[in-house]
Design a protein around this motif. Structure first.
Motif, short mmCIF file in Angstrom:
data_model
loop_
_atom_site.label_atom_id
_atom_site.label_comp_id
_atom_site.label_asym_id
_atom_site.label_seq_id
_atom_site.Cartn_x
_atom_site.Cartn_y
_atom_site.Cartn_z
N GLU A 17 -8.85 -16.45 -61.51
CA GLU A 17 -9.70 -15.73 -59.93
C GLU A 17 -9.96 -14.63 -61.01
N GLY A 18 -9.58 -14.29 -62.39
CA GLY A 18 -10.04 -13.21 -62.69
C GLY A 18 -11.70 -13.54 -63.68
N VAL A 19 -11.92 -14.91 -63.66
CA VAL A 19 -12.70 -15.44 -64.65
C VAL A 19 -13.89 -15.41 -63.51
N ARG A 20 -13.51 -15.85 -62.46
CA ARG A 20 -14.56 -16.36 -60.92
C ARG A 20 -14.75 -14.67 -60.96
N GLU A 21 -13.72 -13.52 -60.76
CA GLU A 21 -14.38 -12.02 -60.71
C GLU A 21 -15.65 -11.85 -61.65
N ARG A 22 -15.60 -12.56 -62.73
CA ARG A 22 -16.62 -11.55 -63.44
C ARG A 22 -17.63 -12.40 -63.36
N GLY A 23 -17.65 -13.13 -62.52
CA GLY A 23 -19.88 -13.65 -62.83
C GLY A 23 -19.75 -14.87 -62.38
N TYR A 24 -21.42 -15.42 -61.75
CA TYR A 24 -21.56 -17.04 -62.19
C TYR A 24 -21.54 -17.59 -64.11
N THR A 52 -20.23 -20.10 -54.08
CA THR A 52 -19.79 -20.64 -53.03
C THR A 52 -20.40 -21.67 -52.46
N GLU A 53 -20.95 -22.69 -52.51
CA GLU A 53 -21.72 -24.00 -52.33
C GLU A 53 -20.34 -24.55 -51.63
N GLY A 55 -18.23 -23.40 -50.37
CA GLY A 55 -16.88 -22.62 -49.48
C GLY A 55 -15.80 -21.72 -50.47
N GLY A 56 -15.73 -21.66 -51.48
CA GLY A 56 -15.58 -20.52 -52.44
C GLY A 56 -13.75 -20.70 -52.35
N LEU A 57 -13.40 -22.16 -51.96
CA LEU A 57 -12.13 -22.00 -52.32
C LEU A 57 -11.29 -22.14 -53.18
N SER A 58 -12.18 -22.12 -54.97
CA SER A 58 -11.25 -21.83 -55.63
C SER A 58 -11.64 -21.97 -57.11
N PRO A 59 -10.82 -21.17 -58.04
CA PRO A 59 -12.30 -20.61 -59.33
C PRO A 59 -12.95 -22.27 -60.19
#
Length: 142
Positions: A17-24, A52-53, A55-59
């Motif tokens: 989740e931290g990787v996802r939060e760092r951006g595209y 979030t193409e 729905g953003g379910l998982s990183p």
């Protein structure tokens, strides 16, 4: 940077989740690393979620489907807020989830690639999503 199987399997859901939060860009590298570890069946395509193409379910969320059909998708998802494990599930073309097919605490590229190949074989025989579920009913991997 590229993530290896070992580095991916050392990450807990909060790390992913931290990787996802760092951006595209960070999420793209993470997603592309997972794609590189799996074998896409011949005649199939894989689409990764980078924003979030889906729905953003998982990183990491990958959708595998035959080039010529939108009957169903196989989704490969990493652990994260929504799912505690690496998960593969079958999604109908209309977006309804039909069945969890595989889940485990570590990414197992060989097992996931074998599952993709098995479903691709069924697809070549024009199996519907419901038929795939029926055929795999006794083979769900835990």
């Amino acid at each position: 940077m590229k993530y290896t199987l070992e580095s991916l399997n050392m990450m807990i859901p909060a790390d992913l989740e931290g990787v996802r939060e760092r951006g595209y860009e960070y999420r793209r590298v993470l997603t592309d690393s997972v794609i590189s570890l799996l074998t896409t069946p011949a005649g199939w395509e894989v689409n990764g979620e980078y924003r979030t193409e889906f729905g953003g379910l998982s990183p990491v969320q990958l959708r595998y489907a035959p080039h010529d059909s939108q009957e169903f998708f196989l989704c490969v998802c990493s652990p994260g807020e929504a799912l505690p494990e690496w998960t593969v599930f079958l999604l109908a073309g209309d977006g309804l989830m039909l069945r969890f097919l595989h889940h485990t605490d570590q990414l197992q590229p060989e097992a996931v690639s074998n599952l993709l190949a098995q479903v691709a074989g069924m697809s070549r025989f024009n199996c519907t999503a419901a038929t795939v579920v029926d055929l795999l009913a006794g083979e769900v991997a835990a």
